[in-house]
Design an enzyme around this catalytic site. Structure first.
Site: not given
Length: 390
Positions: A166-168
């Site tokens: 998942i995104d940062k």
């Protein structure tokens, strides 16, 4: 070998995805070897796979398709048969760096763990995997520290570890495979779309439909290579489907639940923007601007305070479901919204409530004034009648 050839599914921000904005990319040598004199003809992808550490054959084939695998200085396809004394090189569009995963003592919020896997609740701001500009301090480094005493776990082995990403700046649940069999099983579940993934997102605007489905191929935005976008040409991009449901309407923003049918880079962020509801404070896609509301200075101050409370896109991977790779048990995990999103929602609820109360008070005040004026007229009429009688 560089991380580019490690085989894992991309489900979020991937620094390796960032392409040069202008001009031809400068290539850097990541691997070089000279074929032995007595080598029999063999496909170059098979030859390199047996010699490059931590590289999958699939990634080598992808590198060849992109012109990064060369024989005697010329790009070749993965089907090229190596010959004795061939000089084979693998080039990339970024400098090489040592990609060994170093265990780092970084706290982990482990929701579940057994001998096969672990489920982690990732905080916002933590990069998942080392990449360009983020070689240390990642979730993978933290996992390596946590499993440092497990003799069968090698953080540099692509057959174990992260199954998805998942995104940062997205918080929420991730599953990590501790064995090759577990990663194979979980990877197939993600590929076959049998996993259950639900996100909560705060988006700009009033989402009119209570629920709906967004279908649109996602690919690199040709106008901004730092973004992904829904492609108008059905032949471009990757097929992507997002189902959404309204959870709460809060005036100029809406809290929605998003269920992923596919897992493309920035999928929820791109799909919600595509239907006109950019994620709140999503800087990459313009959600850090005031997209809905009034022009009053107090409202602008309120929204800016909300940006400070939740200084990232308001997106949380809330639930994750899959079948246990060894026991066959259906497993389902839920995580609470993190503090920044909880505080953000409370601020919006308070704002909407106060606005409603102010509206009610204004209406009450107006009615009261009208009532007083009506009494004054009645009193004045009675006085006039009394004077006439006298």
């Amino acid at each position: 070998m560089a991380e580019d050839l490690i085989d894992y599914e991309l489900d979020g921000d991937a620094p390796d995805d960032i392409e040069p904005i202008q001009g031809e990319p400068e290539l850097y040598e990541h691997f070089r070897t000279v074929v032995d004199k007595g080598q029999a003809p063999v496909r170059i992808d098979k030859y390199l796979f047996e010699r490059i550490v931590n590289a999958s054959r699939n990634r080598i084939q992808m590198a060849a398709d992109n012109g990064f695998v060369m024989a005697n200085g010329k790009p070749v396809k993965s089907s090229y048969k190596v010959k004795p004394l061939d000089v084979l090189t693998v080039m990339m569009d970024r400098p090489r760096y040592e990609n060994d995963i170093i265990p780092e003592d970084i706290p982990l919020n482990i929701v579940y763990e057994d001998d096969d896997l672990m489920v982690i609740n990732k905080p916002a701001g933590l990069v998942v995997h080392p990449g360009c500009g983020n070689y240390h301090g990642t979730l993978v480094n933290a996992i390596a520290w946590h499993l440092r005493d497990v003799p069968t776990y090698n953080p540099n082995d692509p057959q174990v570890g992260l199954v998805h990403r998942i995104d940062k700046d997205t918080s929420g649940l991730l599953v990590v495979a501790k064995t090759p069999d577990a990663k194979t099983s979980l990877g197939l579940q993600f590929y076959n779309k049998t996993t259950k993934r639900e996100y909560n997102a705060l988006v700009w605007g009033i989402v009119e439909q209570d629920e709906g489905t967004i279908t649109g191929n996602i690919g690199r935005n040709p106008r901004d290579r730092m973004q992904m976008a829904v492609m108008s040409d059905p032949e471009q991009g990757k097929h992507a489907v997002t189902h959404y449901q309204v959870l709460e309407r809060l005036g100029y923003v809406t809290l929605v639940k998003c269920v992923l049918e596919t897992g493309r880079t920035h999928q929820i962020r791109v799909h919600m923007k595509h239907i006109g509801h950019t994620l709140f404070n999503d800087e990459r896609y313009g959600g850090h601007e005031i997209l809905k509301g009034t022009h009053f200075s107090k409202y602008k101050q309120f929204v800016n305070n909300c940006f400070e409370i939740c200084p990232r896109q308001a997106l949380h991977a809330k639930t994750l479901g899959f079948v246990h790779p060894r026991t066959g048990e259906e497993m389902f995990f839920t995580s609470e919204l993190p503090e920044d999103m909880t505080c953000l929602l409370e601020r919006w609820r308070t704002y909407i409530t106060s606005r409603f109360c102010l509206f009610c008070c204004n209406r009450m005040s107006s009615l009261y004034i009208l009532y007083i004026k009506h009494l004054q007229l009645l009193f004045h009429s009675c006085i006039c009648k009394c004077l006439k009688i006298r």
